[in-house]
Design an enzyme around this catalytic site. Structure first.
Site, mmCIF file in Angstrom:
data_model
loop_
_atom_site.group_PDB
_atom_site.id
_atom_site.type_symbol
_atom_site.label_atom_id
_atom_site.label_comp_id
_atom_site.label_asym_id
_atom_site.label_seq_id
_atom_site.Cartn_x
_atom_site.Cartn_y
_atom_site.Cartn_z
ATOM 1 N N ARG A 194 2.095 0.524 14.826
ATOM 2 C CA ARG A 194 1.698 0.468 13.392
ATOM 3 C C ARG A 194 2.039 -0.782 12.950
ATOM 4 O O ARG A 194 2.969 -1.646 13.561
ATOM 5 C CB ARG A 194 2.224 1.694 12.647
ATOM 6 C CG ARG A 194 3.941 1.679 12.731
ATOM 7 C CD ARG A 194 4.340 2.830 11.894
ATOM 8 N NE ARG A 194 4.144 2.923 10.889
ATOM 9 C CZ ARG A 194 4.967 3.475 9.752
ATOM 10 N NH1 ARG A 194 6.075 3.989 10.424
ATOM 11 N NH2 ARG A 194 4.934 3.516 8.560
ATOM 12 N N TRP B 90 7.138 0.196 4.062
ATOM 13 C CA TRP B 90 7.485 0.606 2.680
ATOM 14 C C TRP B 90 8.962 1.173 2.803
ATOM 15 O O TRP B 90 9.479 1.380 1.973
ATOM 16 C CB TRP B 90 6.426 1.668 2.341
ATOM 17 C CG TRP B 90 6.633 3.041 3.069
ATOM 18 C CD1 TRP B 90 6.259 3.454 4.424
ATOM 19 C CD2 TRP B 90 7.465 4.083 2.572
ATOM 20 N NE1 TRP B 90 6.565 4.546 4.414
ATOM 21 C CE2 TRP B 90 7.435 5.399 3.449
ATOM 22 C CE3 TRP B 90 8.197 4.346 1.450
ATOM 23 C CZ2 TRP B 90 8.225 6.427 3.151
ATOM 24 C CZ3 TRP B 90 8.790 5.516 1.141
ATOM 25 C CH2 TRP B 90 8.757 6.564 2.126
ATOM 26 N N HIS C 2 0.834 -1.144 0.019
ATOM 27 C CA HIS C 2 0.085 0.071 -0.095
ATOM 28 C C HIS C 2 0.769 1.378 0.054
ATOM 29 O O HIS C 2 0.888 1.977 -0.933
ATOM 30 C CB HIS C 2 -0.813 -0.009 1.348
ATOM 31 C CG HIS C 2 -1.590 1.416 1.689
ATOM 32 N ND1 HIS C 2 -2.654 1.780 0.716
ATOM 33 C CD2 HIS C 2 -1.381 2.284 2.602
ATOM 34 C CE1 HIS C 2 -3.216 2.911 1.314
ATOM 35 N NE2 HIS C 2 -2.307 3.451 2.345
ATOM 36 N N TYR D 8 9.015 15.722 0.539
ATOM 37 C CA TYR D 8 8.439 17.086 -0.223
ATOM 38 C C TYR D 8 8.381 16.783 -1.718
ATOM 39 O O TYR D 8 7.863 17.812 -2.333
ATOM 40 C CB TYR D 8 9.857 18.205 0.218
ATOM 41 C CG TYR D 8 9.924 18.526 1.567
ATOM 42 C CD1 TYR D 8 8.718 19.206 2.252
ATOM 43 C CD2 TYR D 8 10.612 17.955 2.538
ATOM 44 C CE1 TYR D 8 8.751 19.196 3.490
ATOM 45 C CE2 TYR D 8 10.537 17.810 3.642
ATOM 46 C CZ TYR D 8 9.586 18.758 4.416
ATOM 47 O OH TYR D 8 9.423 18.933 5.516
ATOM 48 N N HIS E 8 13.527 11.564 3.376
ATOM 49 C CA HIS E 8 12.841 12.964 3.712
ATOM 50 C C HIS E 8 12.554 13.854 2.635
ATOM 51 O O HIS E 8 11.471 14.288 2.375
ATOM 52 C CB HIS E 8 13.717 13.471 4.799
ATOM 53 C CG HIS E 8 12.780 14.589 5.610
ATOM 54 N ND1 HIS E 8 11.729 14.108 6.205
ATOM 55 C CD2 HIS E 8 12.529 15.845 5.381
ATOM 56 C CE1 HIS E 8 11.054 15.274 6.288
ATOM 57 N NE2 HIS E 8 11.660 16.280 5.933
ATOM 58 N N HIS F 291 15.293 12.945 11.901
ATOM 59 C CA HIS F 291 14.556 12.984 12.694
ATOM 60 C C HIS F 291 13.585 11.682 12.538
ATOM 61 O O HIS F 291 12.711 11.507 13.386
ATOM 62 C CB HIS F 291 13.784 14.444 12.606
ATOM 63 C CG HIS F 291 12.994 14.552 11.181
ATOM 64 N ND1 HIS F 291 12.853 15.889 10.906
ATOM 65 C CD2 HIS F 291 12.289 13.701 10.539
ATOM 66 C CE1 HIS F 291 12.182 15.709 9.603
ATOM 67 N NE2 HIS F 291 11.985 14.464 9.169
ATOM 68 N N HIS F 292 13.680 10.988 11.649
ATOM 69 C CA HIS F 292 13.115 9.676 11.426
ATOM 70 C C HIS F 292 13.756 8.410 12.371
ATOM 71 O O HIS F 292 13.203 7.494 12.351
ATOM 72 C CB HIS F 292 13.059 9.198 10.017
ATOM 73 C CG HIS F 292 12.226 9.980 9.136
ATOM 74 N ND1 HIS F 292 10.952 9.870 8.875
ATOM 75 C CD2 HIS F 292 12.652 11.234 8.333
ATOM 76 C CE1 HIS F 292 10.840 10.852 7.820
ATOM 77 N NE2 HIS F 292 11.490 11.563 7.531
ATOM 78 N N ASP G 198 5.964 22.138 -26.621
ATOM 79 C CA ASP G 198 5.872 20.700 -25.821
ATOM 80 C C ASP G 198 6.975 20.643 -24.860
ATOM 81 O O ASP G 198 7.565 21.455 -24.647
ATOM 82 C CB ASP G 198 6.153 19.761 -26.991
ATOM 83 C CG ASP G 198 5.601 18.382 -26.663
ATOM 84 O OD1 ASP G 198 5.865 17.882 -25.433
ATOM 85 O OD2 ASP G 198 5.075 17.746 -27.592
ATOM 86 N N LYS H 146 3.747 29.758 3.630
ATOM 87 C CA LYS H 146 2.995 29.600 2.814
ATOM 88 C C LYS H 146 1.320 29.382 3.311
ATOM 89 O O LYS H 146 0.518 30.038 2.474
ATOM 90 C CB LYS H 146 3.065 27.981 2.309
ATOM 91 C CG LYS H 146 4.531 28.012 1.352
ATOM 92 C CD LYS H 146 4.888 26.413 0.871
ATOM 93 C CE LYS H 146 5.748 26.718 -0.277
ATOM 94 N NZ LYS H 146 5.239 27.402 -1.581
ATOM 95 N N GLU I 20 12.155 13.137 -0.455
ATOM 96 C CA GLU I 20 11.099 12.443 -1.020
ATOM 97 C C GLU I 20 9.457 12.932 -0.449
ATOM 98 O O GLU I 20 8.735 13.050 -1.481
ATOM 99 C CB GLU I 20 11.158 10.868 -0.581
ATOM 100 C CG GLU I 20 9.770 10.080 -1.175
ATOM 101 C CD GLU I 20 9.779 10.052 -2.627
ATOM 102 O OE1 GLU I 20 10.657 10.376 -3.342
ATOM 103 O OE2 GLU I 20 8.406 9.721 -3.033
ATOM 104 N N SER J 213 12.773 6.372 -14.108
ATOM 105 C CA SER J 213 11.610 7.193 -14.841
ATOM 106 C C SER J 213 11.419 8.341 -14.054
ATOM 107 O O SER J 213 11.259 9.353 -14.827
ATOM 108 C CB SER J 213 10.480 6.302 -14.533
ATOM 109 O OG SER J 213 9.111 7.099 -14.714
ATOM 110 N N SER J 214 11.667 8.618 -12.795
ATOM 111 C CA SER J 214 11.411 9.731 -12.231
ATOM 112 C C SER J 214 12.565 10.664 -12.584
ATOM 113 O O SER J 214 12.524 12.050 -12.784
ATOM 114 C CB SER J 214 11.630 9.491 -10.626
ATOM 115 O OG SER J 214 10.580 8.839 -10.289
ATOM 116 N N SER K 298 -1.793 26.801 -4.891
ATOM 117 C CA SER K 298 -1.603 28.188 -5.182
ATOM 118 C C SER K 298 -2.016 28.581 -6.491
ATOM 119 O O SER K 298 -2.050 29.799 -6.875
ATOM 120 C CB SER K 298 0.120 28.390 -5.277
ATOM 121 O OG SER K 298 0.752 27.989 -3.981
ATOM 122 N N THR L 270 6.852 26.844 5.601
ATOM 123 C CA THR L 270 5.477 26.067 5.588
ATOM 124 C C THR L 270 4.508 27.130 6.090
ATOM 125 O O THR L 270 3.595 27.223 5.524
ATOM 126 C CB THR L 270 5.499 24.882 6.118
ATOM 127 O OG1 THR L 270 6.821 24.019 6.006
ATOM 128 C CG2 THR L 270 4.549 24.068 5.624
#
Lengths: 525, 198
Positions: free
Chosen positions: A450, A141, A76, A257, A253, A302-303, A105, A331, A255, A169-170, A268, A328
């Site tokens: 979890r 994950w 998931h 963002y 991390h 921090h993870h 294009d 924003k 990722e 791809s990315s 926006s 943040t």
């Protein structure tokens, strides 16, 4: 193919048939492909979430066995991150960036085709692990070693190659976007005149180029540890499992963002249109996006507060993490200030955008709570973190994507969606997602871990409520599929302008947008 | 028009080249994190990675006679390695700065020659930086013939800078089967430097 037909393809409408989609180099076709791929993956990943919530509906084991439950949580997460959210954002980029900056294009159309067509293969390879002997990946994950190396099922090697392909791809997509933004802007479209969606994607593309190779590196290390006798993460050969977490989160991390910055861009675009005011603090939005991107590289540990870091390290990562709240908040302040005294109307895209601002901010607050190292010790690996990242990714990124689809679908299809159905979809989703995830804060604070298929009795009530919310939210997205198909098939014809307050080059072309737009560059004042 | 298109193509190729190189460099950076991580842990003593110093250096440090630190010894064998392995003494009390020697004992339980490698770890982590060894069986791999048993020396000194609150230091070794075809050099290429871990 004769020269004549090639000529035709370049100057008139789209060719027909399946090969149109296989061979296409048109940014609109590829954008459509990306969006459909993301939608299919959203439904696949969503089905897995339904299995998870069905198992957690009551304490005890009733629907699936624990190994399969773990496979579901793992797949998931992987499918939603790499299959749904990221490709959807690239789909938006493909459709909108050339139209927004007045380019005919993308800069590298052939590479564009390739970067999309890798995805279905990578996705199929990832999903196929479910049917292999030993089952699919079941290590979460984040695939921490040694669970994903020494103790993982044989199918893990397929997972590794799928991640390699997704990374390719990315990276290609990101190179294409940067080249497009740098080289394809219409005359007069200076960088600081670009729509904010283009800006956020431009910055995201740099993040992708910086961290996707590191992800490729860490899965390569896993691959050689598993098959070629190295021991990067195996203490037996002098390696270290904690090293895995460092390399992984150096990718992981930024990722998050990568998934949220383009959402900021979409919101926006939507809010000024329906507030009928210019975006408040445009340049501060650009700088805030850039500072978030920069900070994302220096806060990753921090993870890992619970891995036994020294206090000095915890303090540093704690302060650096809390610092992200500043750009943040800039924003969120700017979005609110844009709405302030605007002539607001609440068409469906605006509902999603306002819902995004509200719910994303809740997710941001819980993020602050977990950024504080001493409190994180309590929340770590509980349902509190699950609630947090679903508020920022499902109620955040996914809401922005859904809002973006409603906002631009009249431009893509030439038809207005059904406003009443759109509003039902929004309220249905907005209420059910809160029923789904808000209680998870409570059970998380109470200590429910979890990734465990069973739980103690005291968590039963909130889990049942959460599951009911989950089923309702899942069903709402099937309803969305119906709305999208209905809009493609017909509906009230949309004007070129579509929205009264919309500004930007994409609204100067007809709806549906012609197959080729801005063959001659528009004048930008 | 064609000239403009040509220029644009060149500009695009430049971007692709630069970003492609950047992506490859970042791929390399992911691997560079491996030795960087080891060096960082070695300098800071994180992760229980102990230090290695020369004997002269150890002997020259002043002994803090007023303070006693308990050093505990542990030994475990990884399940792949058919060895018996244990410390000869469970614990000693030492003055910081004092050079102390203890022995571990290992015996090969198989009928063939087996090589093993011991990996040390010190707890609490903050003591690792202050725990230095001048001689250790973990500095090299140990090879035992069939059924051979041997006492292996360990000479260490606890640095007087050890924080006051640390009264007990636990030193643990895990013996792993050394990978046969892998020489120490290839290990250090793969792992940054093996020495920095030991």
């Amino acid at each position: 193919m004769s020269t004549a037909t090639t000529h035709d393809e370049h100057h008139h409408g789209a060719p027909s048939g399946l090969m149109r989609w296989v061979k296409t180099t048109n940014h609109k076709d590829i954008g459509t492909l990306y969006l459909w791929f993301a939608f299919i993956m959203l439904l696949v990943g969503g089905a897995m979430a339904m299995v998870i919530r069905a198992e957690l509906f009551q304490p005890g084991m009733q629907v699936v066995d624990p190994q399969f439950f773990n496979t579901m949580t793992t797949m998931h997460g992987l499918i939603m991150v790499f299959g749904a959210i990221m490709p959807a954002m690239v789909g938006f980029a493909n459709w909108q960036i050339p139209m927004m900056i007045g380019a005919p294009d993308m800069a590298l159309p052939r590479m564009n085709n390739w970067s999309f067509w890798i995805l279905p293969f990578a996705g199929t390879m990832l999903v196929s692990t479910l049917f292999m002997e030993g089952g699919g990946p079941a290590f979460g994950w984040t695939f921490y070693a040694p669970l994903s190396t020494t103790f993982a099922p044989a199918s893990t090697d397929f997972f590794i190659f799928a991640v390699h392909m997704l990374g390719f791809s990315s990276i290609m997509g990101a190179i294409n976007i940067i080249a497009t933004v740098l080289n394809m802007r219409a005359p007069g479209m200076t960088l600081m005149k670009m729509p904010l969606f283009v800006w956020t994607w431009f910055i995201t593309a740099f993040l992708l180029i910086a961290v996707m190779p590191v992800l490729a590196g860490v899965v390569t290390m896993m691959l050689t540890d598993r098959n070629f006798g190295t021991s990067f993460f195996d203490a037996a050969g002098g390696g270290d499992p904690v090293l895995f977490q460092h390399v992984f989160w150096f990718f992981g991390h930024p990722e998050v963002y990568i998934m949220i910055l383009p959402s900021f861009g979409i919101v926006s675009e939507i809010i000024p249109t329906f507030a009928r005011k210019k975006l408040f603090g445009y340049s501060s939005m650009v700088y805030a996006t850039a500072s978030i991107a920069f900070l994302s590289f220096i806060v990753y540990a921090h993870h890992m507060f619970t891995t036994g870091m020294p206090v000095a390290g915890e303090l540093y990562f704690m302060y650096a993490t809390i610092m992200i709240a500043v750009p943040t908040a800039v924003k969120v302040f700017n979005w609110t200030a844009t709405m302030w005294r605007g002539s607001m109307t609440f068409e469906t895209p605006m509902l999603w955008a306002v819902g995004f601002v509200f719910l994303f901010t809740i997710g941001g607050f819980t993020g602050l709570m977990m950024g504080v190292a001493p409190t994180d010790m309590q929340y770590h690996d509980t349902y509190f973190i699950v609630a947090h990242f679903h508020y920022v990714l499902a109620a955040g990124a996914l809401f922005a994507i859904l809002g973006g689809v409603y906002y631009w679908i009249p431009k893509w299809t030439g038809n207005m969606y059904n406003e009443r159905l759109g509003k039902i979809h929004f309220w249905w989703s907005a209420i059910s997602i809160n029923v789904l995830f808000f209680p998870q804060h409570f059970i998380g604070l109470a200590g429910m871990p979890r990734r465990i298929p069973d739980y103690s009795l005291q968590f039963a009530d909130w889990n049942m409520i959460s599951s009911l919310g989950g089923f309702a939210f899942g069903l709402a997205q099937i309803f969305f599929l119906f709305i999208v198909i209905k809009t493609i098939k017909g509906g009230e014809k949309a004007s070129g302008q579509v929205w009264e307050g919309a500004e930007g080059l994409e609204w100067t072309v007809a709806s549906p947008a012609p197959y080729h737009t801005f063959a001659t560059a528009p004048e930008v004042k | 028009m064609t000239m403009e298109a040509d220029q644009r193509r060149q500009a695009n190729q430049r971007v692709v080249k630069r970003l492609g190189i950047a992506a490859m460099l970042m791929f390399g950076f992911g691997f560079a994190l491996v030795p960087l991580y080891d060096v960082f842990c070695d300098i800071t003593g994180l992760n229980g990675k102990t230090g290695r110093i020369e004997l002269e250096q150890a002997l020259s440090s002043t002994v803090d006679k007023d303070r006693l630190v308990t050093v505990e010894f542990l030994g475990t064998v990884h399940s792949d390695l058919p060895w018996e392995f244990k410390p000869m003494v469970r614990r000693v009390k030492v003055h910081p700065g004092e050079v102390t020697e203890v022995n571990y004992y290992a015996r090969n339980l198989t009928d063939g020659q087996v090589a093993g490698q011991a990996i040390p770890s010190v707890a609490p982590g903050q003591a690792a930086k202050y725990f230095n060894k001048t001689e250790c069986f973990c500095f090299t791999r140990q090879t035992l013939a069939a059924g051979e048993g041997k006492e292996m020396p360990l000479r260490f000194v606890v640095d007087p800078g050890l924080p006051e609150e640390v009264r007990t230091v636990s030193l643990s070794y895990t013996f792993f089967q050394a990978k046969d075809e892998v020489t120490t050099e290839t290990i250090s290429m793969e792992k940054g430097s093996l020495d920095s871990i030991l």
